[in-house]
Enzyme design. Structure first.
Site, mmCIF file in Angstrom:
data_model
loop_
_atom_site.group_PDB
_atom_site.id
_atom_site.type_symbol
_atom_site.label_atom_id
_atom_site.label_comp_id
_atom_site.label_asym_id
_atom_site.label_seq_id
_atom_site.Cartn_x
_atom_site.Cartn_y
_atom_site.Cartn_z
ATOM 1 N N LYS A 193 0.809 -1.233 0.000
ATOM 2 C CA LYS A 193 0.000 0.000 0.000
ATOM 3 C C LYS A 193 0.845 1.289 0.000
ATOM 4 C CE LYS A 193 -3.475 -1.144 -0.486
ATOM 5 N NZ LYS A 193 -3.944 -1.961 -1.656
ATOM 6 N N HIS A 212 7.210 -7.343 -2.398
ATOM 7 C CA HIS A 212 7.014 -6.710 -1.084
ATOM 8 C C HIS A 212 7.961 -7.331 -0.046
ATOM 9 C CE1 HIS A 212 3.423 -4.554 -2.243
ATOM 10 N NE2 HIS A 212 2.635 -5.595 -2.304
ATOM 11 N N SER A 255 -4.914 2.926 3.978
ATOM 12 C CA SER A 255 -5.099 2.269 2.686
ATOM 13 C C SER A 255 -5.296 0.760 2.896
ATOM 14 C CB SER A 255 -3.880 2.552 1.801
ATOM 15 O OG SER A 255 -4.042 1.978 0.536
HETATM 16 S S1 PPS Z 1 -0.617 -3.064 -3.062
HETATM 17 O O1 PPS Z 1 -1.929 -3.765 -2.906
HETATM 18 O O2 PPS Z 1 0.204 -3.232 -1.854
HETATM 19 O O3 PPS Z 1 0.084 -3.462 -4.265
HETATM 20 O O4 PPS Z 1 -1.036 -1.536 -3.165
HETATM 21 P P1 PPS Z 1 -0.128 -0.310 -3.663
HETATM 22 O O5 PPS Z 1 -0.186 -0.227 -5.120
HETATM 23 O O6 PPS Z 1 1.203 -0.351 -3.008
HETATM 24 O O7 PPS Z 1 -0.887 0.910 -3.015
HETATM 25 C C1 PPS Z 1 -2.225 1.232 -3.322
HETATM 26 C C2 PPS Z 1 -2.398 2.695 -2.982
HETATM 27 O O8 PPS Z 1 -1.741 3.491 -3.983
HETATM 28 C C3 PPS Z 1 -2.699 4.368 -4.584
HETATM 29 N N1 PPS Z 1 -2.327 4.616 -5.970
HETATM 30 C C4 PPS Z 1 -2.043 5.835 -6.438
HETATM 31 N N2 PPS Z 1 -1.996 7.039 -5.826
HETATM 32 C C5 PPS Z 1 -1.693 8.116 -6.599
HETATM 33 N N3 PPS Z 1 -1.460 8.054 -7.920
HETATM 34 C C6 PPS Z 1 -1.489 6.875 -8.582
HETATM 35 N N4 PPS Z 1 -1.270 6.837 -9.877
HETATM 36 C C7 PPS Z 1 -1.787 5.692 -7.819
HETATM 37 N N5 PPS Z 1 -1.911 4.376 -8.123
HETATM 38 C C8 PPS Z 1 -2.240 3.739 -6.981
HETATM 39 C C9 PPS Z 1 -4.022 3.617 -4.416
HETATM 40 O O9 PPS Z 1 -5.116 4.467 -4.597
HETATM 41 C C10 PPS Z 1 -3.874 3.128 -2.991
HETATM 42 O O10 PPS Z 1 -3.924 4.167 -2.030
HETATM 43 P P2 PPS Z 1 -5.265 4.634 -1.285
HETATM 44 O O11 PPS Z 1 -4.804 5.557 -0.204
HETATM 45 O O12 PPS Z 1 -5.919 3.401 -0.742
HETATM 46 O O13 PPS Z 1 -6.079 5.339 -2.326
#
Ligand code: PPS
Length: 288
Positions: free
Chosen positions: A44, A99, A129
């Site tokens: 996340k 991860h 998140s």
């Molecule tokens: S995972 O499941 O661990 O692989 O998730 P991960 O991709 O690490 O994290 C998901 C959060 O990243 C946000 N996200 C983004 N934020 C801004 N810009 C872009 N382009 C973007 N892509 C993914 C996603 O919305 C999740 O955060 P939250 O706070 O839940 O919205």
């Protein structure tokens, strides 16, 4: 934080997504190639965002692949049970996600010239998140008890273990020339600047129009609308997005809408204790 789990070197992994064999293979048998690029994060923290950015950079802003191939197939999580068939099909340079904490990462990496991009995020926003993610991903049993959730996170009971140990483990590599680190918050503040820095680290020369395309197609809005990046390809019995979107908010500071003052003070105290031996300051320490 409830999910069917097992421990490997004191880190919690999810049954079905991982097995002892898959983690052992990832640590001890996986063959790293010198031209590989590893996208490493604590969950996340911007993993998918970085997959999108790295793949667009690799293809010099061309969106053919990112609009045709689901994100977890473009850059598989190499420690999972299902990754092998996808990894075998990757074109060089392979962009591979993980991860894993530093102490379980592929041993062959440390003898290679492969590069790692490590993305970090304010742990308070990681908690929020993840809290929402547990409601949509079927492997978790969701909870409404946010206080317990924070405590479990602090105690390292989350999937992939302790955030604090993950950061401290990987920051041992901060001065290594094969290692680049960036924060989610820096990307939010200046995505173009982040993309340019990543290109430089990877030795990729993109012109302005190509960089513009990388930026345009890796914004939150573009990724949320891209069925190959928003995880809508997954069956709802695995991830039920009628209960909440994977691409949820994509902002910094949502923790302020979830933490009480007491929870925030409690977390700050633990944070300071756990991070005091790491001689670094992070973006969120000034802004939170
Ligand atoms: S995972 O499941 O661990 O692989 O998730 P991960 O991709 O690490 O994290 C998901 C959060 O990243 C946000 N996200 C983004 N934020 C801004 N810009 C872009 N382009 C973007 N892509 C993914 C996603 O919305 C999740 O955060 P939250 O706070 O839940 O919205």
């Amino acid at each position: 934080m409830s999910f069917d789990h097992f421990y490997y070197k004191e880190v919690r992994f999810a049954k079905d997504v991982h097995t002892e064999e898959s983690i052992n293979h990832a640590e001890n048998e996986f063959e790293v190639f010198d031209d590989d690029i590893y996208n490493v994060t604590y969950p996340k923290s911007g993993t998918n965002w970085m997959i999108e950015i790295l793949n667009l950079i690799k293809h010099k802003g061309d969106v053919t692949k990112s609009s045709a191939v689901p994100i977890h197939i473009r850059s598989p999580w190499y420690e999972t049970v299902t990754s092998e068939e996808h990894i075998d099909k990757l074109d060089p340079p392979r962009i591979i996600t993980s991860h894993l904490p530093h102490h379980i990462f592929a041993k062959s990496y440390f003898k290679s010239k492969a590069k790692i991009i490590y993305t970090m995020r304010n742990p308070r926003d990681v908690i929020v998140s993840l809290f929402h993610f547990t409601k949509i991903l079927s492997l978790f049993t969701p909870t409404e008890n946010f206080q317990n959730f924070i405590e479990d996170f602090i105690e390292g009971k989350a999937l992939y273990g302790s955030w604090f140990d993950h950061i401290k483990g990987w920051m041992q590599m901060k001065d290594d020339e094969r290692f680049f680190f960036i924060t989610y918050e820096e990307l939010l503040q200046d995505l173009r600047g982040g993309v340019i820095r990543i290109c430089k680290f990877l030795g990729q020369e993109l012109d302005d129009a190509q960089i513009d395309s990388v930026v345009e197609h890796s914004t939150f809005k573009s990724m949320k609308e891209n069925p190959m990046s928003n995880w809508s390809q997954l069956p709802s019995d695995v991830m039920d997005q009628s209960k909440g979107a994977f691409m949820r908010k994509g902002i910094s500071g949502d923790w302020k809408n979830h933490f009480t003052v007491a929870q925030s003070e409690y977390f700050d105290k633990i944070y300071q204790e756990k991070m005091k031996d790491l001689n670094m300051s992070f973006f969120w320490e000034q802004s939170s």
